[in-house]
Design a protein around this motif. Sequence first.
Motif, PDB file in Angstrom:
ATOM      1  N   LEU A 194      -4.996  -0.866  -6.517  1.00  7.93           N
ATOM      2  CA  LEU A 194      -4.770  -2.283  -6.230  1.00  7.93           C
ATOM      3  C   LEU A 194      -3.527  -2.472  -5.364  1.00  7.93           C
ATOM      4  CD1 LEU A 194      -6.044  -4.996  -6.739  1.00  7.93           C
ATOM      5  CD2 LEU A 194      -4.747  -5.195  -8.843  1.00  7.93           C
ATOM      6  N   SER A 195      -2.472  -1.690  -5.651  1.00  3.44           N
ATOM      7  CA  SER A 195      -1.265  -1.757  -4.814  1.00  3.44           C
ATOM      8  C   SER A 195      -1.576  -1.319  -3.394  1.00  3.44           C
ATOM      9  CB  SER A 195      -0.157  -0.872  -5.394  1.00  3.44           C
ATOM     10  OG  SER A 195       0.490  -1.512  -6.466  1.00  3.44           O
ATOM     11  N   ILE A 196      -2.318  -0.232  -3.280  1.00  4.09           N
ATOM     12  CA  ILE A 196      -2.660   0.276  -1.957  1.00  4.09           C
ATOM     13  C   ILE A 196      -3.594  -0.691  -1.246  1.00  4.09           C
ATOM     14  CG2 ILE A 196      -3.817   2.168  -0.737  1.00  4.09           C
ATOM     15  CD1 ILE A 196      -2.706   4.038  -2.870  1.00  4.09           C
ATOM     16  N   PHE A 197      -4.444  -1.366  -2.012  1.00  8.01           N
ATOM     17  CA  PHE A 197      -5.318  -2.381  -1.431  1.00  8.01           C
ATOM     18  C   PHE A 197      -4.478  -3.493  -0.791  1.00  8.01           C
ATOM     19  CE2 PHE A 197      -7.010  -6.666  -2.209  1.00  8.01           C
ATOM     20  CZ  PHE A 197      -8.126  -6.638  -1.389  1.00  8.01           C
ATOM     21  N   PHE A 198      -3.447  -3.944  -1.506  1.00  4.60           N
ATOM     22  CA  PHE A 198      -2.582  -4.980  -0.950  1.00  4.60           C
ATOM     23  C   PHE A 198      -1.828  -4.460   0.271  1.00  4.60           C
ATOM     24  CE2 PHE A 198      -3.243  -7.521  -4.724  1.00  4.60           C
ATOM     25  CZ  PHE A 198      -3.013  -8.811  -4.288  1.00  4.60           C
ATOM     26  N   LEU A 199      -1.420  -3.192   0.210  1.00  3.71           N
ATOM     27  CA  LEU A 199      -0.677  -2.614   1.328  1.00  3.71           C
ATOM     28  C   LEU A 199      -1.536  -2.534   2.583  1.00  3.71           C
ATOM     29  CD1 LEU A 199       1.977  -1.159   2.234  1.00  3.71           C
ATOM     30  CD2 LEU A 199       0.844   0.975   1.599  1.00  3.71           C
ATOM     31  N   ALA A 200      -2.814  -2.178   2.414  1.00  2.00           N
ATOM     32  CA  ALA A 200      -3.690  -1.988   3.575  1.00  2.00           C
ATOM     33  C   ALA A 200      -4.450  -3.255   3.955  1.00  2.00           C
ATOM     34  CB  ALA A 200      -4.691  -0.865   3.275  1.00  2.00           C
ATOM     35  N   PHE A 201      -4.689  -4.125   2.976  1.00  2.00           N
ATOM     36  CA  PHE A 201      -5.556  -5.281   3.205  1.00  2.00           C
ATOM     37  C   PHE A 201      -4.808  -6.481   3.779  1.00  2.00           C
ATOM     38  CE2 PHE A 201      -7.524  -9.177   1.343  1.00  2.00           C
ATOM     39  CZ  PHE A 201      -8.712  -9.150   2.053  1.00  2.00           C
ATOM     40  N   LEU A 202      -3.749  -6.902   3.115  1.00  4.32           N
ATOM     41  CA  LEU A 202      -3.051  -8.124   3.522  1.00  4.32           C
ATOM     42  C   LEU A 202      -2.498  -8.081   4.946  1.00  4.32           C
ATOM     43  CD1 LEU A 202      -1.121  -9.449   0.397  1.00  4.32           C
ATOM     44  CD2 LEU A 202      -3.239 -10.270   1.407  1.00  4.32           C
ATOM     45  N   PRO A 203      -1.818  -6.986   5.346  1.00  5.21           N
ATOM     46  CA  PRO A 203      -1.237  -6.986   6.693  1.00  5.21           C
ATOM     47  C   PRO A 203      -2.253  -7.215   7.808  1.00  5.21           C
ATOM     48  CG  PRO A 203      -0.314  -5.206   5.389  1.00  5.21           C
ATOM     49  CD  PRO A 203      -1.456  -5.772   4.599  1.00  5.21           C
ATOM     50  N   GLN A 204      -3.516  -6.884   7.553  1.00  4.91           N
ATOM     51  CA  GLN A 204      -4.534  -7.070   8.585  1.00  4.91           C
ATOM     52  C   GLN A 204      -4.731  -8.547   8.930  1.00  4.91           C
ATOM     53  OE1 GLN A 204      -8.234  -4.952   7.941  1.00  4.91           O
ATOM     54  NE2 GLN A 204      -7.212  -3.515   6.570  1.00  4.91           N
ATOM     55  N   PHE A 205      -4.361  -9.429   8.007  1.00  2.74           N
ATOM     56  CA  PHE A 205      -4.590 -10.851   8.210  1.00  2.74           C
ATOM     57  C   PHE A 205      -3.287 -11.608   8.519  1.00  2.74           C
ATOM     58  CE2 PHE A 205      -8.082  -9.259   5.686  1.00  2.74           C
ATOM     59  CZ  PHE A 205      -9.178  -9.796   6.333  1.00  2.74           C
ATOM     60  N   VAL A 206      -2.227 -10.852   8.794  1.00  2.00           N
ATOM     61  CA  VAL A 206      -0.967 -11.456   9.239  1.00  2.00           C
ATOM     62  C   VAL A 206      -0.825 -11.188  10.732  1.00  2.00           C
ATOM     63  CG1 VAL A 206       1.543 -11.479   8.988  1.00  2.00           C
ATOM     64  CG2 VAL A 206       0.088 -11.100   6.979  1.00  2.00           C
ATOM     65  N   ARG A 207      -0.757 -12.242  11.517  1.00  2.00           N
ATOM     66  CA  ARG A 207      -0.693 -12.098  12.963  1.00  2.00           C
ATOM     67  C   ARG A 207       0.579 -11.363  13.383  1.00  2.00           C
ATOM     68  NH1 ARG A 207      -1.508 -17.595  12.684  1.00  2.00           N
ATOM     69  NH2 ARG A 207       0.535 -17.903  13.683  1.00  2.00           N
ATOM     70  N   ALA A 208       0.456 -10.581  14.440  1.00  2.00           N
ATOM     71  CA  ALA A 208       1.598  -9.808  14.935  1.00  2.00           C
ATOM     72  C   ALA A 208       2.735 -10.714  15.388  1.00  2.00           C
ATOM     73  CB  ALA A 208       1.154  -8.906  16.083  1.00  2.00           C
ATOM     74  N   ASP A 209       2.399 -11.915  15.869  1.00  2.00           N
ATOM     75  CA  ASP A 209       3.421 -12.851  16.348  1.00  2.00           C
ATOM     76  C   ASP A 209       3.812 -13.867  15.286  1.00  2.00           C
ATOM     77  OD1 ASP A 209       1.024 -14.160  16.282  1.00  2.00           O
ATOM     78  OD2 ASP A 209       1.275 -15.193  18.207  1.00  2.00           O
TER      79      ASP A 209
END
Length: 203
Positions: A121-136
Motif C-alpha cells: 500500500l505504501s509503494i502503491f501511494f509512492l508509485a500511484f499518486l505522483p502520476q496524477f500530480v502535474r510537473a508544473d
Amino acid sequence: MSIEFLITSLIVVASPGTGVLFTLAAGISRGARASVIAAFGCTLGIIPHMAAAVLGLAAVLHTSALAFEILKYLGVAYLLYMAWATLREQGALAVPTEVGARSALQVIGSAILVNILNPKLSIFFLAFLPQFVRADEARPLASMLQLSGVFMLLTFVVFVAYGLAAAAVRHHIISRPRVLAWMRRTFAAAFVGLGAKLALTDR
C-alpha cells in the motif's frame, strides 16, 4: 482532479483485498454499525501509508529489501493469525451477543492493523499518486494530500457499501449454524490465501 484518477482509484478500492474481507466479516458477524466502524478503521489505516509516501519513507521500503521483507512478513503473520482466530470463532467472524464500546475499539484497531501491515500500500501511494500530480504544479504536496483525501473517501464509501450489503444478509447467515461454519472456513481460507499472496509479492 482527473476522471482517470477517480476511475483508477475506484477500481483499486473496490478490488477484493484484506480490507474488503475484514469489512464484510464485520458486517456479517456484528451488523451494519460494526461494518461502518470497520470501514472507518480500514480508512484510518491508509493514513500511515499516505504519510510515508508524502515524507518519502515509502521509498525506503521500495529500495530496502530488508525493510520491505520485515513489514511484509509481519503482515503475513497477522493474516494467518486472523485465519486461526476466525476458525476458533474468536476472530473476524465472531458473533457477540452485544456489541459494546470495547468491541468497537477492537474492530477499529484490527482494521487499522490490516492496512498498516501491507507494504504494497505504501509503494502503491509512492508509485500511484505522483502520476496524477502535474510537473508544473505550484503546490505538489497540497495536491498529493488532496488526492490522498479523495482516495480515502472513496475507500470509506465503497467499504461501507460492502459492509452494509453483508449486514443485510447477516440474519440469514447467523441463524444457520452450518452456513456460519462454512462462512468461517471460507473467510479463514481467504485470509490464508491473501497472506500467501502477500508472502510471494516482491517490491
